[in-house]
Design a protein around this motif. Structure first.
Motif, PDB file in Angstrom:
ATOM      1  N   GLU A 156     148.019  14.304  18.673  1.00  0.00           N
ATOM      2  CA  GLU A 156     147.335  13.016  18.687  1.00  0.00           C
ATOM      3  C   GLU A 156     145.842  13.251  18.950  1.00  0.00           C
ATOM      4  O   GLU A 156     145.481  14.015  19.854  1.00  0.00           O
ATOM      5  N   TYR A 157     144.998  12.588  18.160  1.00  0.00           N
ATOM      6  CA  TYR A 157     143.550  12.748  18.273  1.00  0.00           C
ATOM      7  C   TYR A 157     142.906  11.370  18.349  1.00  0.00           C
ATOM      8  O   TYR A 157     143.006  10.589  17.415  1.00  0.00           O
ATOM      9  N   TRP A 158     142.273  11.084  19.483  1.00  0.00           N
ATOM     10  CA  TRP A 158     141.563   9.828  19.666  1.00  0.00           C
ATOM     11  C   TRP A 158     140.077  10.076  19.434  1.00  0.00           C
ATOM     12  O   TRP A 158     139.477  10.961  20.060  1.00  0.00           O
ATOM     13  N   LEU A 159     139.481   9.288  18.556  1.00  0.00           N
ATOM     14  CA  LEU A 159     138.067   9.402  18.233  1.00  0.00           C
ATOM     15  C   LEU A 159     137.397   8.093  18.644  1.00  0.00           C
ATOM     16  O   LEU A 159     137.578   7.059  18.001  1.00  0.00           O
ATOM     17  N   GLY A 173     151.482  14.028  11.222  1.00  0.00           N
ATOM     18  CA  GLY A 173     152.729  13.768  10.524  1.00  0.00           C
ATOM     19  C   GLY A 173     153.556  15.024  10.357  1.00  0.00           C
ATOM     20  O   GLY A 173     153.119  16.134  10.668  1.00  0.00           O
ATOM     21  N   GLU A 174     154.767  14.868   9.828  1.00  0.00           N
ATOM     22  CA  GLU A 174     155.651  16.010   9.612  1.00  0.00           C
ATOM     23  C   GLU A 174     155.079  16.984   8.591  1.00  0.00           C
ATOM     24  O   GLU A 174     155.440  18.165   8.579  1.00  0.00           O
ATOM     25  N   ASP A 175     154.169  16.501   7.742  1.00  0.00           N
ATOM     26  CA  ASP A 175     153.540  17.368   6.743  1.00  0.00           C
ATOM     27  C   ASP A 175     152.332  18.101   7.294  1.00  0.00           C
ATOM     28  O   ASP A 175     151.647  18.830   6.572  1.00  0.00           O
ATOM     29  N   GLY A 176     152.035  17.918   8.591  1.00  0.00           N
ATOM     30  CA  GLY A 176     150.892  18.588   9.200  1.00  0.00           C
ATOM     31  C   GLY A 176     149.574  17.903   8.963  1.00  0.00           C
ATOM     32  O   GLY A 176     148.519  18.473   9.257  1.00  0.00           O
ATOM     33  N   CYS A 177     149.600  16.668   8.445  1.00  0.00           N
ATOM     34  CA  CYS A 177     148.385  15.908   8.172  1.00  0.00           C
ATOM     35  C   CYS A 177     148.239  14.747   9.149  1.00  0.00           C
ATOM     36  O   CYS A 177     149.238  14.139   9.556  1.00  0.00           O
ATOM     37  N   TYR A 178     147.013  14.441   9.495  1.00  0.00           N
ATOM     38  CA  TYR A 178     146.755  13.294  10.355  1.00  0.00           C
ATOM     39  C   TYR A 178     146.914  11.986   9.592  1.00  0.00           C
ATOM     40  O   TYR A 178     146.536  11.883   8.425  1.00  0.00           O
ATOM     41  N   ARG A 179     147.465  10.993  10.287  1.00  0.00           N
ATOM     42  CA  ARG A 179     147.562   9.636   9.768  1.00  0.00           C
ATOM     43  C   ARG A 179     146.892   8.701  10.762  1.00  0.00           C
ATOM     44  O   ARG A 179     147.110   8.803  11.975  1.00  0.00           O
ATOM     45  N   LEU A 180     146.069   7.794  10.249  1.00  0.00           N
ATOM     46  CA  LEU A 180     145.356   6.856  11.103  1.00  0.00           C
ATOM     47  C   LEU A 180     146.289   5.741  11.552  1.00  0.00           C
ATOM     48  O   LEU A 180     146.992   5.128  10.740  1.00  0.00           O
TER      49      LEU A 180
END
Length: 222
Positions: A156-159, A173-180
Motif C-alpha cells: 500500500e502506498y499513500w501519496l 494487485g495480484e499482477d504486481g501493479c498498483y491500483r488507485l
C-alpha cells in the motif's frame, strides 16, 4: 509504463527524474554499508544506485501532517499489536535488484515481517509507505518512488499532496501493479494492510490537523 517490466522502469525513471534534483546535494559514491555508517539522524539522506543524495528540509505543513499520521497510525497499530509504525528519518533497503536506500515519511511494518527490522534500517519492502510531497519531491515521489515501491512489492502506498490538498491511495494487485483507490464520496479511506483503520482525508487539510486521540476516538479505536 508497464509494471511488468520492473527493472527497466526503475532505470528509466532514475534517469528521467535525475534532472529534478536541483535542490539536492549529491555526495561521493559508496556501498550501502558505508552509507549506513556515514549517515546519522540529523541528516535526511537517501542512497540511490550507490550515490548519497541529501534532501531538502520539510516545510511546516508537511511536518504537521506527518506528525498527525504518525500519531494516528502508530497508536492504532500499537493498541492492536499489528506491528510497528516508523517515521523518517529511517532507511528502508528495497529488495534486489534495486539499489535503493529510501527514507519514506512513514512506514508500517506488519508483525509477521518485523524479523526483517534491523537496528538502523529495514531490509525489504514495508507493508505500507506514506510519502508527503513537496514542490521539490513531487516528481520523485510520483515517479521514481512510485515505480520502485511497486517493483519492490510495497502493498500500500499513500501519496499525500498538501499543496493540492489531494490524497491518493494505491494498492498492489495480484499482477504486481498498483491500483488507485479513492476515499469515496464521504472522503474516507479504509486501509487494507492495517485492518480496521480508516482515514478521513479532511483531517489532513485542517490547520492544524486534529489531535491523534480525537481521530482515534472517531474511528472507534479507543
Amino acid at each position: 509504463m508497464s509494471c511488468q517490466k520492473k527493472e527497466e522502469a526503475v532505470r528509466e525513471t532514475t534517469v528521467a527524474y535525475a534532472v529534478d534534483r536541483e535542490s539536492e546535494k549529491s555526495l561521493s559514491r559508496m556501498t550501502f554499508e558505508e552509507f549506513l555508517a556515514w549517515g546519522d539522524e540529523d541528516i535526511w539522506v537517501e542512497w540511490v544506485d550507490g550515490e548519497v543524495v541529501v534532501l531538502t528540509p520539510a516545510a511546516v505543513k508537511h511536518q504537521r501532517i506527518a506528525r498527525f499520521l504518525v500519531d494516528l497510525l502508530g497508536n492504532f497499530v500499537l493498541m492492536r499489536q499489528l506491528g510497528e509504525v516508523i517515521p523518517a528519518p529511517f532507511t528502508i533497503k528495497l529488495p534486489a535488484p534495486q539499489k535503493r536506500g529510501r527514507e519514506p515519511d512513514i512506514v508500517f511494518i506488519s508483525r509477521e515481517r518485523l524479523h526483517r527490522l534491523k537496528p538502523t534500517y529495514f531490509d525489504g519492502a514495508p507493508d505500507l509507505v506514506v510519502e508527503i510531497t513537496s514542490p521539490e519531491s513531487f516528481a520523485r515521489d510520483r515517479g521514481e518512488k512510485y515505480v520502485e515501491y511497486e517493483a519492490a512489492g510495497v502493498k500500500e502506498y499513500w501519496l499525500i499532496d498538501p499543496d493540492r490538498q489531494q490524497a491518493e491511495f494505491y494498492r498492489l494487485g495480484e499482477d504486481g501493479c498498483y491500483r488507485l483507490h479513492t476515499a469515496g464520496a464521504e472522503g474516507v479511506y479504509h486501509s487494507e494492510v492495517i485492518p480496521g483503520l480508516w482515514l478521513k482525508t479532511a483531517w489532513l487539510w485542517q490547520d492544524p490537523p486534529p489531535a491523534g486521540v480525537e481521530a482515534l476516538q472517531e474511528i472507534g479505536a479507543i
